[in-house]
Scaffold this motif. Structure first.
Motif, PDB file in Angstrom:
ATOM      1  N   LYS A 493       0.836  -1.200   0.000  1.00  0.00           N
ATOM      2  CA  LYS A 493       0.000   0.000   0.000  1.00  0.00           C
ATOM      3  C   LYS A 493       0.878   1.261   0.000  1.00  0.00           C
ATOM      4  O   LYS A 493       0.631   2.211  -0.759  1.00  0.00           O
ATOM      5  N   ALA A 494       1.907   1.254   0.870  1.00  0.00           N
ATOM      6  CA  ALA A 494       2.797   2.415   0.945  1.00  0.00           C
ATOM      7  C   ALA A 494       3.542   2.622  -0.376  1.00  0.00           C
ATOM      8  O   ALA A 494       3.743   3.762  -0.814  1.00  0.00           O
ATOM      9  N   LEU A 500       6.724   4.165  -5.293  1.00  0.00           N
ATOM     10  CA  LEU A 500       8.015   3.504  -5.166  1.00  0.00           C
ATOM     11  C   LEU A 500       7.859   2.004  -5.403  1.00  0.00           C
ATOM     12  O   LEU A 500       6.750   1.471  -5.411  1.00  0.00           O
ATOM     13  N   GLU A 501       8.991   1.311  -5.562  1.00  0.00           N
ATOM     14  CA  GLU A 501       8.957  -0.122  -5.843  1.00  0.00           C
ATOM     15  C   GLU A 501       9.209  -0.881  -4.540  1.00  0.00           C
ATOM     16  O   GLU A 501      10.253  -0.703  -3.884  1.00  0.00           O
ATOM     17  N   ASN A 503      10.221  -3.434  -1.726  1.00  0.00           N
ATOM     18  CA  ASN A 503      11.411  -4.266  -1.487  1.00  0.00           C
ATOM     19  C   ASN A 503      12.642  -3.804  -2.275  1.00  0.00           C
ATOM     20  O   ASN A 503      13.671  -4.468  -2.257  1.00  0.00           O
ATOM     21  N   LYS A 504      12.514  -2.654  -2.965  1.00  0.00           N
ATOM     22  CA  LYS A 504      13.671  -2.109  -3.675  1.00  0.00           C
ATOM     23  C   LYS A 504      13.922  -0.678  -3.222  1.00  0.00           C
ATOM     24  O   LYS A 504      14.873  -0.402  -2.487  1.00  0.00           O
ATOM     25  N   THR A 505      13.051   0.240  -3.637  1.00  0.00           N
ATOM     26  CA  THR A 505      13.247   1.631  -3.204  1.00  0.00           C
ATOM     27  C   THR A 505      12.548   1.926  -1.879  1.00  0.00           C
ATOM     28  O   THR A 505      12.850   2.918  -1.224  1.00  0.00           O
ATOM     29  N   ILE A 506      11.606   1.068  -1.491  1.00  0.00           N
ATOM     30  CA  ILE A 506      10.988   1.158  -0.173  1.00  0.00           C
ATOM     31  C   ILE A 506      11.005  -0.236   0.440  1.00  0.00           C
ATOM     32  O   ILE A 506      10.665  -1.220  -0.232  1.00  0.00           O
ATOM     33  N   LYS A 507      11.435  -0.319   1.692  1.00  0.00           N
ATOM     34  CA  LYS A 507      11.563  -1.625   2.346  1.00  0.00           C
ATOM     35  C   LYS A 507      10.860  -1.618   3.695  1.00  0.00           C
ATOM     36  O   LYS A 507      10.712  -0.572   4.333  1.00  0.00           O
ATOM     37  N   LEU A 508      10.410  -2.822   4.085  1.00  0.00           N
ATOM     38  CA  LEU A 508       9.833  -3.023   5.410  1.00  0.00           C
ATOM     39  C   LEU A 508      10.890  -3.704   6.268  1.00  0.00           C
ATOM     40  O   LEU A 508      11.400  -4.765   5.915  1.00  0.00           O
ATOM     41  N   GLU A 509      11.223  -3.070   7.403  1.00  0.00           N
ATOM     42  CA  GLU A 509      12.260  -3.622   8.284  1.00  0.00           C
ATOM     43  C   GLU A 509      11.756  -3.620   9.723  1.00  0.00           C
ATOM     44  O   GLU A 509      10.697  -3.050  10.026  1.00  0.00           O
ATOM     45  N   SER A 510      12.516  -4.269  10.601  1.00  0.00           N
ATOM     46  CA  SER A 510      12.122  -4.307  12.018  1.00  0.00           C
ATOM     47  C   SER A 510      13.356  -4.431  12.883  1.00  0.00           C
ATOM     48  O   SER A 510      14.409  -4.892  12.431  1.00  0.00           O
TER      49      SER A 510
END
Length: 931
Positions: A493-494, A500-501, A503-510
């Motif tokens: 959604k983000a 943005l793409e 897992n490439k230009t935007i990533k989810l991390e923790s």
């Protein structure tokens, strides 16, 4: 320089005055004790400790703030937790200070402070997590206590020692002389950081303090009453580990017969407060330490052979034998090597066993490299993990570390098993077979971990109980999985919202602190500007972290569920840790075996990595009386950059020469030569290959030294007194199987006294002790001893001189140095010519005037040519004339009319004429000795 903390100590006026009054009322402390006050989120130090922190931690006095005002004001410095940990590590492990941490009991009083934790260099138990944290322990600290009694006219020393980290107690009891030479030897072998002594002003304890100061050991004085073993049996029944089903009965222990040493053990138990922690009950072992099973080393010998790194100094690791040999891949290996280098073996069978393993690893390069690069580096610190389980403060991550290490060991065993060399059976018996048996013992442990630990979550650095192990955990896990799925959908959604793409230009991390978040690079940060749907968490060089309201809500739910999961599993984790604690003993056994393999592999690495490969020494039984080293090199010096080491031969034989006097110029290599012999012998008895082309070494029972003394004014010991104390210990303790290294004895007093002592000491050692002795000296007159004692020989380091140069050749040759180079060095230093000429004149007068009697006493003589020094000078003059004549005759040969063969034959006849003159100076230059 430490980063200044953000926190500030804020107290109102009444709190300030209350704390100042409390602080002023504390008992006076030593300057080497550091008091810290725990303020929960940070720490504070005050008074002299605050000044120390400002100077040594922050490197600026600007961090000091003041409590109170006027004459009552008190210095105060705030330490962040990071500052506190680094400071404590430096104080305890490097500076050898004591540390006390005060906490406020908060019992309704503003300043109800009391000591909550304390540590000293030998007792780090309460600070282990701070000092080592997630890192493997670099060393295992040891603390000793000493009591002296007199029985039947003999001085008996009782030593108790403890390693609380390894849960070990030990005793050693022995007679000693008034220099406490045996105590100094055990001090080297045990390597304690701290020593407890009774508060006693007697001469014996004064000498012991001097020995401890020479060894760099912190002295802690305790009340005499604490050195009393009346409660030992009861205390040891609680502390010691007995066999399952065996009734605790410390009274039957053989150590109880050593009453003086057991009094020292009692003092240790009280000082370390071992009975105050139930985690110590039933886990300690006790052993008897035998002083004679290892080579004796005194403090001077430790320095002479460069055995250990100098504390507090970094730099080149190759400046010490420990650094040279330390290529260990495991933490336990580092610790074992640190123990081994202080305990060279005297048992020929044990030495040969180590050498056999090292030889195998030197010859089988593939085996050595696979062990180093693939297997040993992956072995966890089983020793430290075992102690965490014993204290019941381990966690699931520790269980997984053990499990992971056990999974690696079969591959190590398989690698060793493939070896087919001549010592394969030794490797199998010493390493593979016992490790295989231990792995079988761990089969149930591995099953427990696989059935209880969620191995899938380990990849996310989460150590959790499997959800299907418990119904409540199962429900929470399902909820967490659903939330994770919803959280991952937020990434898509983000990505759509921001263009943005995923897992490439935007990533989810923790991470463990804030849970889930989005991250974009700094160059994509512009898409977030003025976008009210997303909130920035922080911006760093690695990128910008942010979230959305939906992600925040889901993340809050997920973190809450994760917390519930952790709370739910606590009971199960405690049960698992309790079961795992039963494997602590096998973990220690695993550690011992693997660490020994690691050290021997490290020896093999050192042998092959040297500029010239080391060789296996041919070890001979003690008493064989042979020490023969061909092309011997100093192991540390040859590793220095830009050094091309000149090797030398060393020969001792009980039926020949056992006492070598070495003369020659300063910086000519005398000290390096004699120290290299000590280093090589020590390395051989460690079970290591040595820097020679061949070596025959009879086992020595001790290496004792008297080298390079300097004034110790702070200790009230002069250069001369220091060297006399060291020499007295040598004369009392050396045997015919000892190696003695003596460098420049007698320089600290008048020339006549110094020479007289040097002669008397040398003659006593040569005639009565007959030890392997290397004696470097500037007393050229001492070389006359070789004419009177058959076992004495003269060696010298060579040098060439010309009008404006002095060339040191660093080659050790038989015979006496033909001259002193002091005046020549003065010329090179551009002394006025008149001073140099007058010095040469006075030196010649003295050489002509003094001689040495057959008893080594300086006498006056006017008999022409009777002085050994004058004989040498005349021989040099005659020899130089022979050489000049030879060169002139060679120059005058009609070479143009001669064949090459005729010219060579004619020159050889001229050379034979020179040799026939039997001039000592010429023979020495061409490597011949007088018949």
């Amino acid at each position: 320089m430490a980063v200044q903390p953000n926190q500030q100590l804020v107290l109102d006026s009444s709190q300030e005055q209350g704390f100042i009054s409390f602080y002023r009322g504390l008992p006076e402390k030593a300057g080497t004790t550091f008091r810290v006050f725990d303020r929960l989120e940070y720490y504070t130090v005050h008074g002299q400790d605050a000044i120390f922190a400002a100077k040594d931690v922050f490197k600026t006095m600007g961090v000091i703030k003041y409590l109170g005002a006027g004459s009552n004001k008190l210095e105060s410095v705030v330490l962040s937790k990071l500052n506190f940990e680094s400071t404590v590590r430096d104080l305890l492990l490097v500076r050898q200070y004591r540390v006390e941490v005060y906490q406020n009991k908060r019992s309704g009083k503003q300043n109800d402070w009391a000591v909550a934790f304390k540590a000293s260099p030998g007792n780090l138990t309460q600070f282990e997590d701070i000092l080592f944290g997630s890192n493997d322990m670099a060393e295992s600290p040891c603390i000793i206590a000493v009591k002296v009694t007199v029985l039947d006219g003999s001085r008996i020393v009782g030593v108790g020692f403890s390693d609380a980290t390894m849960k070990k107690l030990g005793v050693c009891q022995f007679p000693d002389n008034d220099q406490f030479s045996n105590f100094e030897a055990i001090l080297v072998q045990l390597g304690p950081k701290e020593c407890l002594l009774p508060q006693d002003q007697s001469q014996d304890y004064a000498v012991i303090k001097q020995v401890l100061e020479r060894g760099g050991v912190l002295v802690t004085e305790r009340k005499k009453g604490e050195f009393n073993n009346k409660d030992n049996i009861q205390d040891l029944n609680r502390l010691l580990r007995f066999k399952k089903g065996e009734q605790p009965n410390s009274a039957a222990l053989p150590q109880m017969d050593k009453q003086t040493a057991m009094c020292s053990v009692a003092a240790l138990i009280k000082y370390m407060e071992l009975l105050q922690d139930e985690a110590n009950f039933g886990v300690f072992s006790i052993e008897t330490f035998d002083l004679s099973q290892y080579m004796r080393l005194d403090s001077a010998a430790v320095n002479a052979v460069n055995l250990l790194p100098v504390p507090g100094q970094g730099g080149n690791k190759y400046q010490s034998i420990f650094g040279l040999l330390d290529h260990c891949k495991t933490a336990a290996g580092h610790r074992l090597l640190a123990q081994w280098v202080k305990q060279p073996l005297v048992d020929l069978n044990r030495i040969e066993e180590r050498l056999n393993v090292v030889e195998t690893l030197v010859e089988d390069t593939e085996l050595r490299q696979i062990l180093e690069q693939d297997h040993l580096r992956k072995v966890p610190d089983f020793q430290r993990l075992a102690k965490r389980f014993q204290r019941k403060n381990a966690n699931l991550q520790d269980c997984y570390k053990v499990y992971q290490g056990l999974e690696k060991l079969p591959h190590l065993l398989e690698t060793i098993e493939k070896h087919s060399g001549k010592h394969r059976s030794l490797l199998m018996a010493h390493f593979n077979n016992p490790l295989t048996e231990l792995l079988m013992d761990f089969a149930k442990f591995q099953e427990m971990v696989e059935s209880t630990l969620d191995l899938g979550q380990v990849e996310n650095h989460e150590y959790l109980i499997k959800p299907d192990f418990d119904e409540n955990l199962q429900a929470l896990r399902e909820k967490m999985d659903e939330l994770e799925a919803d959280i991952k959908s937020q990434l898509k959604k983000a990505a759509r919202d921001l263009g943005l793409e995923a897992n490439k230009t935007i990533k989810l991390e923790s991470n463990a602190q804030i849970g889930y978040f989005f991250r974009v690079t700094r160059k994509d940060e512009k898409v977030l500007r003025n976008n009210r749907n997303y909130s920035t968490i922080d911006a760093k060089t690695s990128g910008v972290r942010f979230n959305s309201s939906a992600l925040r809500r889901l993340n809050d739910e997920y973190m809450s569920a994760k917390g519930d999961y952790s709370d739910q599993q606590k009971t199960l984790v405690a049960e698992i840790i309790n079961i795992a604690a039963g494997y602590a003993e096998p973990m220690l056994m695993l550690s011992n075996i693997v660490s020994e393999l690691d050290v021997l592999t490290s020896f093999a690495h050192a042998a092959t990595a040297a500029p010239l490969p080391y060789v296996r020494p041919n070890m001979l039984e003690k008493g064989s009386g042979i020490l023969l080293l061909e092309e011997a090199r100093h192991p540390c010096l040859e590793m220095q950059d830009g050094v091309a080491f000149i090797p030398n031969r060393v020969e001792f034989h009980k039926d020949g020469h056992m006492f070598h006097i070495i003369t020659g110029p300063n910086m000519g290599g005398k000290s390096t030569y004699i120290r290299s012999v000590g280093a090589i012998v020590l390395m051989a008895q460690l079970g290591c290959f040595v820097p020679c082309t061949s070596a025959q070494i009879s086992i020595v029972d001790a290496i004792m030294a008297r080298v390079g003394a300097g004034d110790s004014q702070l200790k009230g010991v002069s250069t001369f007194m220091s060297e006399m104390l060291e020499t007295a210990a040598i004369l009392r303790c050396a045997t015919s199987d000892s190696l003695l290294i003596i460098d420049e004895l007698g320089r600290g007093t008048s020339t006549y006294d110094g020479f007289g002592l040097a002669w008397a000491i040398s003659e006593h050692i040569a005639k009565n002790v007959n030890a392997y002795t290397l004696f470097a000296t500037h007393f050229h007159e001492l070389t006359a001893l070789a004419d009177e004692v058959a076992s004495v020989s003269n060696l010298h380091v060579t040098a060439l001189t010309s009008d404006d140069t002095l060339t040191l050749l660093y080659r050790v040759r038989p015979g006496v140095c033909d001259q002193s180079f002091g005046i020549h060095v003065a010329e090179l230093a551009h002394f006025p010519k008149s001073v140099v000429e007058f010095a040469r004149k006075k030196a010649n007068e003295l050489e002509d005037f003094h001689t040495v009697s057959t008893h080594g006493i300086t006498e006056m003589s006017t008999e022409e040519g009777s002085s050994p020094a004058k004989k040498r000078r005349l021989a040099k003059q005659d020899g130089e004339e022979l050489i000049r004549k030879f060169l002139a005759e060679v120059r005058d040969l009609p070479l143009d009319g001669m064949s090459q063969e005729d010219a060579a034959a004619h020159i050889e006849r001229l050379r034979e004429q020179v040799v026939a003159a039997k001039n000592p100076y010429v023979n020495n230059l061409i490597g011949r000795q007088d018949d």
